[in-house]
Design a protein around this motif. Structure first.
Motif, PDB file in Angstrom:
ATOM      1  N   SER A   1     -40.801 -62.895 -19.077  1.00 16.99           N
ATOM      2  CA  SER A   1     -39.578 -63.070 -18.296  1.00 16.99           C
ATOM      3  C   SER A   1     -38.727 -64.202 -18.877  1.00 16.99           C
ATOM      4  O   SER A   1     -37.511 -64.068 -19.023  1.00 16.99           O
TER       5      SER A   1
ATOM      6  N   MET B   1     -42.757 -54.415 -19.248  1.00 16.27           N
ATOM      7  CA  MET B   1     -41.541 -55.215 -19.306  1.00 16.27           C
ATOM      8  C   MET B   1     -40.806 -54.820 -20.588  1.00 16.27           C
ATOM      9  O   MET B   1     -41.424 -54.426 -21.573  1.00 16.27           O
TER      10      MET B   1
ATOM     11  N   TYR C   1     -37.344 -60.615 -21.073  1.00 23.68           N
ATOM     12  CA  TYR C   1     -37.867 -59.295 -20.737  1.00 23.68           C
ATOM     13  C   TYR C   1     -37.661 -59.035 -19.251  1.00 23.68           C
ATOM     14  O   TYR C   1     -37.789 -59.951 -18.436  1.00 23.68           O
ATOM     15  N   SER C   2     -37.369 -57.796 -18.918  1.00 27.11           N
ATOM     16  CA  SER C   2     -37.176 -57.388 -17.530  1.00 27.11           C
ATOM     17  C   SER C   2     -38.297 -56.459 -17.099  1.00 27.11           C
ATOM     18  O   SER C   2     -38.784 -55.646 -17.895  1.00 27.11           O
ATOM     19  N   MET C   3     -38.658 -56.540 -15.843  1.00 30.08           N
ATOM     20  CA  MET C   3     -39.682 -55.671 -15.273  1.00 30.08           C
ATOM     21  C   MET C   3     -39.118 -54.259 -15.154  1.00 30.08           C
ATOM     22  O   MET C   3     -38.024 -54.064 -14.631  1.00 30.08           O
TER      23      MET C   3
END
Length: 189
Positions: free
Chosen positions: A143, A169, A147-149
């Motif tokens: 994160s 992610m 990075y995004s979930m």
């Protein structure tokens, strides 16, 4: 923060033993990897060799000692997925928290962009309640790096007599247009 110089270079088959020594504690003592048994040296050498056919496999050295490694690999084995790659990173137990993982990922992003890869995807073990085998530090690390979930699979990994979740992610590192440039294999860069 790490004060010593970190050198990033391409891994070679001859690095397999020190890399395996970094990986082994993750297998034996954590749920970070869902692998149960430490691979044999010859298996680990094959993994490095197979990865380097198309993707980068890099190491970080501090004072001439390998302190971590990272690589990308196939996300899904279909041509439509060529512009996405899965990322992995492992840092020596006594070198974590010193910026080595961040430096390795920065190098992977640079190489991946040169390959025309547009998405980097990380498959990460996680848990609702942290324990002695797994924390959510990897989710926080990714994160922090942008990075995004994108998805969560519940209780899909079983290790040490416990069920663990897994998340994906994603980090988009390039422009997605209607005519993407073909992906270039790492050895051809």
């Amino acid at each position: 923060m790490l004060t010593k110089a970190i050198t990033i270079r391409t891994a070679s088959i001859s690095d397999a033993q020190p890399l395996l020594e970094i990986y082994a504690p993750y297998v034996r003592k954590t749920a970070i990897t869902f692998e149960y048994e430490v691979p044999e040296l010859c298996e680990f050498q094959k993994r490095i060799e197979n990865t380097l056919n198309k993707y980068p496999y890099i190491v970080a050295e501090t004072d001439g000692e390998i302190s971590g490694y990272a690589y990308t690999g196939v996300f899904k084995n279909r041509a439509a997925y060529d512009w996405a790659a899965e990322v992995s990173v492992y840092v020596k137990e006594d070198k974590r928290g010193l910026g080595i993982g961040r430096r390795l990922y920065a190098a992977l992003e640079e190489i991946s962009r040169a390959q025309h890869i547009l998405n980097l995807n990380a498959c990460i073990a996680c848990c609702d309640t942290e324990d002695e085998y797994l924390t959510n530090d990897s989710v926080a690390f990714h994160s922090h790096l942008g990075y995004s979930m994108v998805g969560k699979f519940h209780q899909c990994g079983y290790k040490f007599g416990r069920w663990y979740d897994m998340v994906w992610m994603e980090k988009r590192i390039g422009v997605h247009n209607t005519a993407p440039e073909p992906v270039i294999a790492f050895p051809d860069l």
